[in-house]
Design an enzyme around this catalytic site. Structure first.
Site, PDB file in Angstrom:
ATOM      1  CB  SER A  88      45.162  -2.936   5.588  1.00 52.59           C
ATOM      2  OG  SER A  88      45.580  -1.965   6.513  1.00 52.59           O
ATOM      3  CG  HIS A 197      42.716   1.654   4.946  1.00 53.74           C
ATOM      4  ND1 HIS A 197      44.011   1.582   4.481  1.00 53.74           N
ATOM      5  CD2 HIS A 197      42.507   0.534   5.665  1.00 53.74           C
ATOM      6  CE1 HIS A 197      44.549   0.465   4.891  1.00 53.74           C
ATOM      7  NE2 HIS A 197      43.663  -0.194   5.608  1.00 53.74           N
TER       8      HIS A 197
END
Length: 313
Positions: A88, A197
């Site tokens: 991430s 996400h």
């Protein structure tokens, strides 16, 4: 096959209070802190208090700064890794260390990233980890709960039995309850205040991509593995896409580490903060080592990197 090394950078949820104040007392660290403060026009050492870390912008900036600073210290003492990868927000320090993105530009983009994510979902959403179930079981539970009114998605594939879901508080609670009833070993709400996400962040990602279009980038000089696709990213344009849109794409960290191992990586070093990626790496590195910067001696880590360098001239 020649053996090689991988530096990995953790994602949101790994943050720790006062993490910037605990960085090594090194000139390179002080330079990073000064450069970040100059890029933002504010004192970055104010970002790591307990109160400040309630905000996604502060969390993401701290993770970027800590990762770049400690990686630079380690590289100066030993050598660059053969591969980099980030989970991430960890993709941003990975891109800086790979030589693709200037640190000052990364600081400004990460500040915008955090602002976009936080403003899109200021409350009522987040992420939850589920351990001990297989992927079909987790996906079935998501399918039973997900709707426009109760959005919930599979967000991270961390290991064969470790998953992260993202969505609204009520939807995640329903999936979590179902997971417990189906024998999950553990269910844990993460210290992440936005539903990363998944499709909920497509609009903020598009806004970030517009900002990225104005920033110069270069092809990586180190091998950069995408945490989303688990593949090498070879061009500046594809890396720009990977960074801008990783907030709304599923993270497949299990496959990313597996790809690195299959390509000959036998040393994984996790940059600060935390040790979560080290634990995940050890599930894959049957031969080799996965170690964390945090809690280790700098000379030990440097020696490990130099050892891999001699094995892979």
């Amino acid at each position: 096959m020649p053996q090689s090394s991988l530096m990995v950078f953790p994602g949101q949820g790994a943050q720790q209070p006062h993490m910037l104040h605990r960085l090594p007392d090194e000139a390179l660290v002080r330079d990073c802190l000064r450069q970040a403060s100059d890029a933002l026009g504010e004192e970055v050492l104010a970002l790591d208090s307990v109160e400040a870390l309630a905000d996604s912008r502060a969390v993401q900036l701290c993770l970027l700064i800590a990762g770049v600073a400690c990686a630079r210290v380690l590289i100066e003492r030993a050598s660059p890794p053969d591969y980099v990868a980030g989970l991430s927000i960890g993709a941003y320090p990975a891109a800086v260390i790979a030589g693709s993105l200037a640190f000052g530009d990364a600081v400004r983009l990460v500040a915008l990233r955090g602002e976009l994510m936080q403003s899109a979902y200021p409350h009522g959403y987040g992420m939850t980890a589920i351990m001990g179930l297989d992927q079909p079981a987790v996906e079935a539970l998501i399918g039973q709960v997900h709707s426009p009114a109760t959005p919930v998605y599979l967000a991270n594939i961390n290991a064969d039995n470790q998953w992260v879901i993202a969505g609204s508080d009520g939807a995640m609670a329903a999936v979590a309850e179902g997971a417990k009833n189906n024998g999950a070993a553990a269910v844990k709400r993460l210290a992440v205040s936005v539903p990363s996400h998944c499709a909920l962040l497509e609009q903020p990602a598009a806004a970030l991509a517009e900002a990225f279009a104005k920033v110069p980038m270069q092809a990586p000089t180190l091998r950069y593995l995408s945490g989303s696709t688990a593949r090498l990213v070879l061009t500046a344009d594809k890396l720009r896409d990977d960074l801008a849109f990783n907030m709304c794409r599923v993270i497949d960290w299990r496959s990313t580490v597996q790809t690195a191992y299959e390509r000959g990586v036998r040393l994984q070093i996790e940059l600060p903060p935390g040790t979560v990626l080290t634990g995940l790496g050890r599930k894959v590195f049957g031969q080799g080592a996965a170690v964390a910067f945090q809690g280790a001696r700098l000379d030990t880590l440097s020696a490990l990197l130099r050892e891999e360098e001699t094995r892979n001239p």
